[in-house]
Every structure is written in structure tokens, then in C-alpha cells.
Enzyme design. Structure first.
Site, PDB file in Angstrom:
ATOM      1  N   GLY A   1       0.722  -1.375  -0.124  1.00 54.51           N
ATOM      2  CA  GLY A   1       0.064  -0.041  -0.091  1.00 54.51           C
ATOM      3  C   GLY A   1       0.835   1.321   0.034  1.00 54.51           C
ATOM      4  O   GLY A   1       1.841   1.381  -0.244  1.00 54.51           O
ATOM      5  N   ASP A   2       0.227   2.362   0.376  1.00 60.05           N
ATOM      6  CA  ASP A   2       0.878   3.522   0.164  1.00 60.05           C
ATOM      7  C   ASP A   2       2.263   3.788   1.126  1.00 60.05           C
ATOM      8  O   ASP A   2       3.312   4.326   0.698  1.00 60.05           O
ATOM      9  CB  ASP A   2      -0.006   4.776   0.196  1.00 60.05           C
ATOM     10  CG  ASP A   2      -0.629   5.077   1.620  1.00 60.05           C
ATOM     11  OD1 ASP A   2      -0.558   4.390   2.394  1.00 60.05           O
ATOM     12  OD2 ASP A   2      -1.109   6.173   2.032  1.00 60.05           O
TER      13      ASP A   2
ATOM     14  N   ASP B   1      -8.222  -2.145   0.400  1.00 59.27           N
ATOM     15  CA  ASP B   1      -8.931  -1.013   0.446  1.00 59.27           C
ATOM     16  C   ASP B   1      -9.227  -0.266  -0.912  1.00 59.27           C
ATOM     17  O   ASP B   1     -10.334   0.548  -0.989  1.00 59.27           O
ATOM     18  CB  ASP B   1      -8.445   0.065   1.276  1.00 59.27           C
ATOM     19  CG  ASP B   1      -8.427  -0.333   2.909  1.00 59.27           C
ATOM     20  OD1 ASP B   1      -8.856  -1.448   3.297  1.00 59.27           O
ATOM     21  OD2 ASP B   1      -7.771   0.210   3.639  1.00 59.27           O
TER      22      ASP B   1
ATOM     23  N   VAL C   1     -11.563 -11.237   8.046  1.00 58.80           N
ATOM     24  CA  VAL C   1     -12.024 -12.176   7.228  1.00 58.80           C
ATOM     25  C   VAL C   1     -11.919 -11.432   5.554  1.00 58.80           C
ATOM     26  O   VAL C   1     -11.729 -12.116   4.700  1.00 58.80           O
ATOM     27  CB  VAL C   1     -13.373 -12.381   7.400  1.00 58.80           C
ATOM     28  CG1 VAL C   1     -14.184 -13.159   6.292  1.00 58.80           C
ATOM     29  CG2 VAL C   1     -13.625 -13.251   8.649  1.00 58.80           C
TER      30      VAL C   1
END
Ligand code: F6P
Length: 365
Positions: free
Chosen positions: A104-105, A151, A284
Site C-alpha cells: 500500500g501507500d 481498500d 476475514v
């Protein structure tokens, strides 16, 4: 580029294994030596057994597995200059000229910092480690980032690795909850992940058929709950006795406080007398076998990462590869990190309108 290393970093996401496999096998196809770095930046700093050469068969049987077989960790040491110096030392010892980071970032920004500091660390190593006899110019480090985050909060790609799998977990849970909700005429509040990004919650609402959704980027009115109550009441009156409300973990009240699933439960119980249950899906969403979409996305990006390094030897790469309108597109890591972070910063400061604008730009790019 003759030698490259691949690693995963930050929160895991389904499809990371498929991406590692693609990088390793394409690299071998193109006659490169390839190392796998275990446990993210922590492994890069430690070296030793944490950095191992990978062969074709080492990445067999992992395409369909969730998580990352290389492991991932948060590294405090890599956050320091000394830690990054150690990382450069490890890479030089193995003549690693390019790094593919899947994450991610935060993970991509780590790679960017490493690439920027590279020349200074090389100079220091020349002085501190004469025994290494570093001759001539050492080329700059080539960095390719691949977006790994359930996300879907990264600028420069329409979808990040793992988001589709997470979305499928959510809608399967919604489908399952719907049957019990219908039997008991109950309302379910379902909390999804998404600290600064409403993608999962919003897409699940469309694909799973929820009555209401709350996302971090939305600027809510002071009495936002009034609209939710009215919508659910209206649906109830026309004959729908069971409902679902989706709330992203990062959704906030207008004053900046988190909207919890229990806040929604309380509102719906008090205002409409509904029988409400809460389901927090949690990790999950991050587990399990990747969907076909995630496997193909990861494979395309992994192959492209190697190809771009080999086919464009004169370009200094510090890019993330993403999927934009179904094409693999390279965006400078600085832009990716800056624009992805900006949304979170605006949300944290309560500038929801601006956050929404930025998110819109990110999905249009
Ligand atoms: O992968 C991103 C994310 O799922 C966020 O939505 C969530 O806030 C976070 O990871 C939780 O990660 P961890 O439990 O590993 O800190």
C-alpha cells in the site's frame, strides 16, 4: 537490470502471491536473477536467510493461495536512515539493481525514500566498507511498486490487488446475512474495512443490495441519520421488513468522531423500534483465495514490472504500475504516494468535500 528482488510489505492482500509468482517467473524467463525478500523491509534490513534466491519451482502452487508466502511485517528499523543504510548494504552484497515492492501507500513510500537516498548510502558504503571494493559508478536503484491493498485506496490504479477478493467476501457475507435477516425480519449493520476509503462499502452496497451506506469521504449533515431513518422507514412501509446498512470502518460523524456500527444500531432501535444485529467483518475480508480477477490483475502487473525494467534500460524507474481503463499504466511513485495520502489527510482534518473530490479524481485518472 540483471538482478532484481521482490517483496511484499504492509497489510497483506489476496493476490500478492500471484504477483510474486509472476515477477519471479517472468524474471527467470528474461534471464534475470531474482531474490525474494522475506518479512518486508524488516527482512531487507536483516539480510541473511531473509533474502533468498528464488527459482521457478519456489513459486509453484501459490497462485491460488491468500496472504503472501514471503511474509510481511512493519519495520521500525527501516524507518530510520541507519536501517535503510543496512538495506542498501544487503542489496549491494547481492548486486540487486531493482526492487519490486507489492504493498500500500506506506510500503510504496518506503521504496521511494530508499531510491532517493541510494547515492548517499553508496558513498558512505564506499568509505565504510573498503573490503567491498565498489568500483566505478553504481547505477541508481530501479523501483517498481505494485498496488497491494484490499481498500482500493491507491491513486494510479482502478483496482488494487486484493480489493475484488475482499469485496466478494463482503457480498457473500451479505447474502448469508440476508437469509437470516429475512427469517427474523431483522436489520443488519455490517462494518467493512476501509480506513480512509469507502470503495469496499460502496461497491458492496451496489453488489449486495443494501439499504444505506456510510463512507469516510462523505461530508455528512449534522442530522444525517434522519435521512437514513426515513429511507428505511419508507422501505418498511412498502413491505420490506429486513434491511442492511453498510458502514466503512473509517466513516465519521460531522464532528470527526467515528461512526460505529453500534451507533447505527442504537439509532435504528430507538427511532424505528427495529430488531438490529451488528456484524463486523474484520480481517476475514483480507484472507482466503484470490478471485480470478485478482489473480489476473496480479499476473499482468507482475509480468509488466519485469518487462518495463528489461525493455526500458535507459529510464530510471520509480513508478507504480496500475490498471487504468484495463491498460497497465506507470505512474511516478511520488504522485501515487502524494495523491493517495492526501485523501486521508483531508478526512483527518474534516475536509470531507475535498476528500471526495480527490477520490473522484483518483478514480477518473
Ligand atoms: O489493508 C488495509 C486495512 O484493511 C484497513 O482497512 C484496516 O484499517 C487495516 O488494514 C487494519 O490492518 P491491521 O489490522 O493489519 O493493522
Amino acid at each position: 537490470v540483471r538482478t532484481l528482488a521482490v517483496m511484499t510489505s504492509g497489510g497483506d492482500s489476496p493476490g500478492m502471491n500471484a504477483a510474486i509468482r509472476a515477477v519471479v517467473r517472468r524474471a527467470l524467463d528474461r534471464k534475470l536473477k531474482v531474490y525474494g525478500i522475506y518479512d518486508g523491509y524488516e527482512g531487507l534490513v536483516k539480510g541473511g536467510e531473509e533474502i533468498r534466491q528464488l527459482k521457478w519451482e519456489d513459486v509453484g502452487g501459490i497462485l491460488q493461495k491468500g496472504g503472501t508466502f514471503l511474509g510481511t511485517a512493519r519495520s521500525e528499523r527501516f524507518r530510520t536512515r541507519e536501517g535503510r543504510y543496512q538495506a542498501v548494504l544487503q542489496m549491494l552484497e547481492r548486486k540487486i539493481e531493482a526492487l519490486v515492492v507489492i504493498g500500500g501507500d506506506g510500503s510504496l513510500s518506503g521504496a521511494h525514500v530508499l531510491a532517493q537516498e541510494w547515492p548517499e548510502h553508496i558513498e558512505k558504503i564506499r568509505k565504510d566498507h573498503e573490503e567491498m571494493a565498489l568500483k566505478g559508478d553504481i547505477p541508481m536503484l530501479q523501483v517498481i511498486g505494485l498496488p497491494g491493498s484490499i481498500d482500493n485506496d491507491l491513486y494510479g490504479t482502478d483496482m488494487s490487488i486484493g480489493a475484488d477478493t475482499a469485496l466478494n467476501h463482503i457480498i457473500h457475507a451479505m447474502d448469508d446475512l440476508t437469509s437470516t435477516a429475512a427469517s427474523h425480519q431483522r436489520t443488519f449493520v455490517v462494518e467493512t474495512m476501509g480506513r480512509h476509503c469507502g470503495y469496499l462499502a460502496l461497491a458492496a452496497t451496489l453488489a449486495g443490495g443494501a439499504s444505506w451506506v456510510l463512507v469516510p469521504e462523505e461530508e455528512l449533515e449534522l442530522r444525517w441519520h434522519q435521512k437514513m431513518v426515513e429511507a428505511i422507514d419508507k422501505a418498511r412501509k412498502i413491505g420490506r421488513p429486513h434491511h442492511m446498512v453498510i458502514v466503512a470502518e473509517g466513516a465519521r460523524h460531522p464532528d470527526g468522531l467515528a461512526i460505529t456500527s453500534n451507533d447505527i444500531k442504537r439509532i435504528l432501535t430507538e427511532r424505528l423500534g427495529l430488531d438490529v444485529r451488528v456484524t463486523v467483518l474484520g480481517h476475514v475480508q483480507r484472507g482466503g483465495s484470490p478471485t480470478a480477477f485478482d489473480r489476473i490483475l496480479s499476473t499482468r502487473l507482475g509480468v509488466a514490472a519485469v518487462d518495463i525494467l528489461v525493455d526500458e534500460p535507459d529510464t530510471l524507474h520509480c513508478h507504480m504500475l496500475g490498471l487504468v481503463k484495463n491498460e497497465v499504466v506507470a505512474t511516478p511513485l511520488t504522485t501515487v504516494v502524494e495523491k493517495s495520502r492526501a485523501v486521508g489527510t483531508e478526512i483527518e482534518s474534516g475536509n470531507y468535500g475535498r476528500a471526495l473530490e480527490l477520490r473522484g479524481e483518483s478514480f477518473k485518472n
